[in-house]
Write a protein that holds these residues in place. Sequence first.
Motif, short mmCIF file in Angstrom:
data_model
loop_
_atom_site.label_atom_id
_atom_site.label_comp_id
_atom_site.label_asym_id
_atom_site.label_seq_id
_atom_site.Cartn_x
_atom_site.Cartn_y
_atom_site.Cartn_z
N ASN A 41 2.83 3.26 -2.07
CA ASN A 41 1.96 3.50 -3.84
C ASN A 41 2.48 2.61 -4.11
OD1 ASN A 41 0.11 4.21 -5.38
ND2 ASN A 41 2.36 5.80 -6.80
N GLY A 42 1.02 1.46 -4.92
CA GLY A 42 1.15 0.20 -5.10
C GLY A 42 1.41 -1.08 -4.64
N GLY A 44 -0.68 -2.83 -3.27
CA GLY A 44 -1.47 -3.46 -2.61
C GLY A 44 -2.63 -3.30 -1.52
N LYS A 45 -2.69 -2.27 -1.25
CA LYS A 45 -3.59 -2.08 0.07
C LYS A 45 -5.14 -1.78 -0.11
CE LYS A 45 -1.43 1.79 0.84
NZ LYS A 45 -0.01 1.61 -0.33
N SER A 46 -4.49 -1.45 -1.67
CA SER A 46 -6.56 -1.47 -2.06
C SER A 46 -6.90 -2.43 -2.31
CB SER A 46 -6.52 -0.10 -3.18
OG SER A 46 -5.69 1.23 -2.93
N THR A 47 -6.32 -3.25 -2.80
CA THR A 47 -6.44 -4.33 -3.86
C THR A 47 -6.62 -5.53 -3.06
OG1 THR A 47 -4.86 -3.98 -5.38
CG2 THR A 47 -5.66 -6.53 -5.13
N GLU A 88 -10.92 4.76 -1.05
CA GLU A 88 -10.70 5.64 -2.16
C GLU A 88 -10.63 6.91 -2.20
OE1 GLU A 88 -5.84 5.33 -3.37
OE2 GLU A 88 -7.07 4.29 -4.01
N GLU A 167 -7.39 4.83 3.14
CA GLU A 167 -6.23 6.40 2.81
C GLU A 167 -7.18 7.14 2.63
OE1 GLU A 167 -2.85 6.70 0.02
OE2 GLU A 167 -2.80 5.03 -0.63
P1 ATP Z 1 -1.96 3.58 -3.67
O1 ATP Z 1 -1.46 3.36 -2.64
O2 ATP Z 1 -1.40 3.70 -4.86
O3 ATP Z 1 -3.33 2.95 -3.86
P2 ATP Z 1 -2.07 0.29 -3.05
O4 ATP Z 1 -1.10 -0.28 -2.20
O5 ATP Z 1 -3.49 0.78 -2.63
O6 ATP Z 1 -1.55 1.43 -3.84
P3 ATP Z 1 -2.93 -1.75 -5.32
O7 ATP Z 1 -3.74 -0.14 -6.16
O8 ATP Z 1 -3.35 -2.06 -4.66
O9 ATP Z 1 -2.35 -0.19 -4.34
O10 ATP Z 1 -2.08 -1.45 -6.66
C1 ATP Z 1 -1.39 -3.05 -6.18
C2 ATP Z 1 -1.33 -3.49 -7.49
O11 ATP Z 1 -1.38 -3.69 -8.56
C3 ATP Z 1 0.06 -2.43 -8.40
O12 ATP Z 1 0.84 -2.48 -8.98
C4 ATP Z 1 -2.00 -2.09 -9.36
O13 ATP Z 1 -0.46 -1.40 -10.23
C5 ATP Z 1 -2.07 -3.37 -9.49
N1 ATP Z 1 -3.77 -3.44 -9.87
C6 ATP Z 1 -4.23 -2.76 -9.02
N2 ATP Z 1 -5.24 -2.20 -10.34
C7 ATP Z 1 -5.45 -3.08 -11.22
C8 ATP Z 1 -6.42 -2.90 -11.96
N3 ATP Z 1 -7.15 -2.89 -12.09
N4 ATP Z 1 -6.05 -3.43 -13.44
C9 ATP Z 1 -4.50 -4.43 -13.42
N5 ATP Z 1 -3.69 -3.91 -12.26
C10 ATP Z 1 -4.14 -3.01 -10.94
#
Ligand code: ATP
Length: 242
Positions: A41-42, A44-47, A88, A167
């Motif tokens: 979680n967090g 950066g995958k979605s990013t 997601e 996911e």
């Molecule tokens: P998850 O499994 O929860 O979806 P993830 O691996 O997809 O997690 P991301 O959602 O990409 O992770 O988040 C990566 C980092 O960027 C995290 O620290 C999150 O808090 C931050 N983040 C994501 N979206 C934003 C946003 N729109 N503004 C600021 N920070 C963000």
Amino acid sequence: LTSDPVLSLEDVSISYGHVSAVTGVTLTLYAGETLALIGPNGAGKSTLLRGITNQTRKSNGKIRFGGRDISSTPPHRLTRAGIIHVPEGRQVVAPLTVRENLQLAARASRRCPRREIEASIDRVYDLFAPLARLRDTPSGLLSGGEQQMVAIGRALMARPVVLLLDEPSMGLAPVMVEVIYEFLGVHRDALGGTAILLAEQSRIALDVADRAAVLSCGQLGFVGPSSDLNESLLTTAYLGTS
Ligand code: ATP
């Protein structure tokens, strides 16, 4: 792997303000393969997936698709080129029936010739049997798992060259996770050369992936055959210990 690279990321970084979410990711996706992007979680995958489709601005790096630089190509043009993102949270058009959702996806992507739309819808029903009997039901009334099937079905209607799945198992009942993963396990026969980048927190993705890439705190660690990804490498990524 002997197949051609379809998508390559070179030193991609993405920040939200001063917060760095993805740092220096270099990764290649090959035609026909499933690559699991595993991370907590967090991580950066979605990013990263949003960065590929230009829904989030990259602070650095290059992305190539079939040799072309698509680093700043707008999202709708990437869809038309065959990079299809299933975000997601199962995006369906709630008031529209299953069938209408599939039709709309085909038209919006402009990738499915009009006269082939009905046959493609039937193929989605073959892949996701529960959708056949739900075809005239408004998608908003479906269960989470059924909506995920519609979301993936919509992506398939757009004839993906690259399918980015964020996911797909999240929040689903185990039996639904099984249906989704059964599909992912046989996708090669169903989809031909489509390359899949499958983001998951759970190791379930490893069962259907040819290769795995572990993302933790925005950085790639292990990248290699998913069978080589052992427990200790995963624990390191998830707990930040070594
Ligand atoms: P998850 O499994 O929860 O979806 P993830 O691996 O997809 O997690 P991301 O959602 O990409 O992770 O988040 C990566 C980092 O960027 C995290 O620290 C999150 O808090 C931050 N983040 C994501 N979206 C934003 C946003 N729109 N503004 C600021 N920070 C963000």
